[in-house]
Design a protein around this motif. Structure first.
Motif, PDB file in Angstrom:
ATOM      1  N   LYS A   1       1.423  24.864 -15.330  1.00 41.87           N
ATOM      2  CA  LYS A   1       0.050  25.242 -14.963  1.00 41.87           C
ATOM      3  C   LYS A   1      -0.926  24.111 -15.270  1.00 41.87           C
ATOM      4  O   LYS A   1      -1.823  23.788 -14.486  1.00 41.87           O
ATOM      5  CB  LYS A   1      -0.359  26.501 -15.725  1.00 41.87           C
ATOM      6  CG  LYS A   1       0.394  27.756 -15.291  1.00 41.87           C
ATOM      7  CD  LYS A   1      -0.060  28.947 -16.117  1.00 41.87           C
ATOM      8  CE  LYS A   1       0.732  30.212 -15.716  1.00 41.87           C
ATOM      9  NZ  LYS A   1       0.339  31.384 -16.537  1.00 41.87           N
TER      10      LYS A   1
ATOM     11  N   SER B   1      -0.380  21.304 -12.842  1.00 44.84           N
ATOM     12  CA  SER B   1      -0.875  21.677 -11.512  1.00 44.84           C
ATOM     13  C   SER B   1      -2.390  21.527 -11.432  1.00 44.84           C
ATOM     14  O   SER B   1      -2.924  21.025 -10.435  1.00 44.84           O
ATOM     15  CB  SER B   1      -0.468  23.117 -11.196  1.00 44.84           C
ATOM     16  OG  SER B   1      -0.973  23.517  -9.951  1.00 44.84           O
ATOM     17  N   ASP B   2      -3.066  21.983 -12.500  1.00 47.82           N
ATOM     18  CA  ASP B   2      -4.536  21.861 -12.527  1.00 47.82           C
ATOM     19  C   ASP B   2      -4.962  20.399 -12.531  1.00 47.82           C
ATOM     20  O   ASP B   2      -6.004  20.041 -11.976  1.00 47.82           O
ATOM     21  CB  ASP B   2      -5.102  22.557 -13.768  1.00 47.82           C
ATOM     22  CG  ASP B   2      -4.903  24.074 -13.706  1.00 47.82           C
ATOM     23  OD1 ASP B   2      -4.706  24.590 -12.581  1.00 47.82           O
ATOM     24  OD2 ASP B   2      -4.915  24.735 -14.764  1.00 47.82           O
TER      25      ASP B   2
ATOM     26  N   LYS C   1      -3.342  18.139 -11.084  1.00 45.58           N
ATOM     27  CA  LYS C   1      -2.818  17.563  -9.841  1.00 45.58           C
ATOM     28  C   LYS C   1      -1.856  16.398 -10.094  1.00 45.58           C
ATOM     29  O   LYS C   1      -1.957  15.328  -9.472  1.00 45.58           O
ATOM     30  CB  LYS C   1      -3.981  17.111  -8.940  1.00 45.58           C
ATOM     31  CG  LYS C   1      -4.882  18.259  -8.500  1.00 45.58           C
ATOM     32  CD  LYS C   1      -5.998  17.791  -7.590  1.00 45.58           C
ATOM     33  CE  LYS C   1      -6.873  18.972  -7.154  1.00 45.58           C
ATOM     34  NZ  LYS C   1      -7.982  18.525  -6.283  1.00 45.58           N
TER      35      LYS C   1
END
Length: 407
Positions: A197, A200-201, A203
């Motif tokens: 997570k 992903s945040d 990138k």
């Protein structure tokens, strides 16, 4: 009693096919010989392969030590010329192993009813394995039941000792593997998704080790009702496969190629081959008949096929050593020793020497098994730990680089 399908030729070389009920392949061969037929192939009517790949059946309920003691005592009784039924009755009274006691009492009843010892034993597969029964058949056929039973008791004892030592040597590695699997599951299901997570945040592109652990964790967490039954089904399917004729042949071939354990297995089968060949040869049994019996008692269908090649060489007037030397499954030493024995007329002595050599080799290798396993386990642990570290820290390193670049 099982039914066997056979193909044979008569005195005019005409192909004969048929079925016979017998306790084993040796009895089928004997019945065909009485009819004047030369057997080509003999197989069970069903397609299942023999259920025992070692001395003991994997689902045997009898205590292995109790069976060893019985076999040795029974051999002593036969040596003392005590009637078989009387001896079996006495052994049944003194044994404390209930499955064995029940089987021995039934043996007395069946033998008194006209069955042979091997036929009676074949009715109790939870006590007497296929190899045990075939070995007794060998002793009955050659008239050396006493010698065969003494050899069998030693084989049983060595087999049990080897299994115990191998189990002890693998106990620590198995515990390590279990702990490693638990660690991977915990990391995949609970730890990696949290990091994912964050990555992903930010990138951050995820490397392959991280993607693999994320996919594995997702499957374990959300599709456990498919994942675990699939693993169980795969294990069950594999077990069913190696109990088929084709599967058993493949699996018996793979046993020789296993890392570390394959070498031990090879030496154990060579010990069994030399031991049984020595007993039957010194009993004066015809060589072709000896090869038939050894093929049944070796406990490996791949080696049994190789022994059939030896039998063909012998029937063509060649010696045993030629086919042994040409086989990739027999160590060269076995062929050389047999060759020396054939040329010098001391084959029995050479076979006994082979037995002593392989017995010493098996014990030595089993004793050193832990030492051989440790480097492999260290390497595996190193690879797994490095993989988990890469899965966690590679994207973290990438994220740090992104932050530095942005600053």
């Amino acid at each position: 009693m099982p039914t066997y399908i056979y193909k044979a030729t008569d005195s005019k070389s005409k192909l004969i096919k048929g079925e016979l009920q017998a306790s084993g392949e040796i009895e089928v061969t004997t019945q065909l010989a009485k009819l004047g037929y030369m057997p080509i192939t003999i197989s069970l009517k069903n397609e299942k392969a023999p259920s025992s790949s070692g001395i003991f059946k994997s689902d045997a309920k009898v205590n292995s030590q109790a069976l060893v003691i019985f076999t040795r005592q029974f051999a002593t009784i036969i040596k003392a010329a005590i009637p078989i039924m009387e001896g079996l009755g006495a052994l049944a009274e003194q044994t404390e192993d209930l499955p064995l006691k029940k089987a021995l009492n039934q043996l007395v009843h069946d033998i008194s009813g006209g069955l042979s010892l091997s036929q009676s034993m074949a009715k109790h597969p939870n006590v007497f394995s296929d190899l045990y029964v075939n070995t007794v058949v060998a002793g009955e056929s050659a008239g050396v039941l006493e010698s065969v039973l003494f050899r069998l008791s030693n084989m049983l004892e060595d087999d049990a000792e080897t299994k115990n030592n191998i189990s002890a040597a693998f106990r620590y590695p198995i515990m390590v593997v279990i702990a490693m699997v638990i660690a991977i599951i915990v990391l995949s299901v609970f730890v990696i998704p949290q990091f994912a997570k964050i990555y992903s945040d930010a990138k951050v592109a995820l490397p392959l080790p991280t993607q693999i652990m994320i996919i594995a964790g997702y499957a374990l967490k959300n599709y456990w009702y498919i994942t675990f039954p699939s693993i169980a089904a795969g294990a069950f399917g594999f077990k069913k496969f190696i109990n088929t004729k084709k599967g058993r042949f493949w699996w018996d071939g793979q046993k020789f190629k296993m890392l570390i354990v394959g070498k031990i297995y090879t030496k154990i089968t060579m010990l069994r081959f030399a031991s049984m060949l020595s007993v039957l040869y010194q009993a004066g049994l015809p060589v072709l008949k000896t090869m038939d019996i050894v093929a049944l008692t070796i406990g490996n269908v791949v080696l049994s096929k190789e022994i059939e090649k030896i039998k063909h060489d012998v029937s063509d007037g060649k010696g045993i050593s030629g086919a042994v030397l040409n086989s990739k499954f027999f160590p060269r030493l076995v062929g050389y020793m047999i060759s020396v024995g054939e040329k010098s007329g001391s084959l029995g002595l050479m076979l006994d020497s082979l037995c002593q050599f392989f017995e010493s080799e098996v014990r030595s290798m089993v004793r050193n098994l832990t030492t051989m396993i440790e480097p492999i386990m260290t390497a595996i642990l190193g690879v797994v730990v490095m993989g988990m570290c890469l899965a966690i820290f590679l994207p973290l390193w990438s994220m740090i680089q992104v932050v530095k670049g942005g600053g």
